[in-house]
Scaffold this motif. Structure first.
Motif: not given
Length: 165
Positions: A6, A10, A63, A91, A112
């Motif tokens: 992930g 991010i 997340w 992700a 997301l």
């Protein structure tokens, strides 16, 4: 293999979040004034706090949960860059992993937005529920987050279209 789970997307998600923080707080403050009949500075203070908590606590939790869901369905890669792969694994998606597909990162961020929207509503409700009737706060957080996420998604769609050409 799971050490960097992930992490790729991010970075862009946090960047978009901080870039959008002030406009989001202002939009949600105006909606608090409209729905909750709060004074401007009271609304600004508490809406800002709710969004800071959402950003620092809620986003990492969401997340992590998104990554767990992806792992539980067996999706642990970047795929071939098709729209289906981007929708299944936002992700995991990272800039540079899918060549010539600049649209993939904004699309991943749009995907997301769905769990982030739910988390934002829940977290902001928990923070703000002491200031007004719970049903009224729930109505506010849905309207405020719907407006702010609509603006975020619109900006991401424009970015996606610009990167596609």
């Amino acid at each position: 293999m799971f050490a960097n789970v992930g992490i790729p997307l991010i970075g862009p998600a946090i960047g978009v979040g901080w870039f959008a923080f002030i406009p989001v707080v202002l939009v949600e403050t105006l909606i608090a004034i409209w729905v909750l009949r709060w004074q401007f500075f009271f609304a600004l203070r508490w809406v800002s706090l709710a969004n800071v908590v959402t950003t620092f606590v809620g986003v990492p939790i969401t997340w992590f949960l998104t990554v767990l869901v992806q792992m539980s369905v067996g999706y642990c890669g970047w795929g071939d860059g098709s729209i289906v792969e981007v929708l299944l694994g936002p992700a995991w998606l990272g800039p540079g992993y899918i060549r010539d597909l600049g649209w993939a990162v904004p699309l991943g961020l749009i995907v997301l937005c769905v769990p982030m929207f739910v988390m934002s509503c829940w977290a902001e409700y928990l923070i703000l529920r002491r200031f007004a009737a719970k049903a009224l706060i729930w109505q506010y957080v849905w309207k405020a987050n719907l407006a702010s996420y609509a603006l975020l998604v619109a900006a991401l769609i424009v970015t996606m279209l610009c990167l596609s050409f």
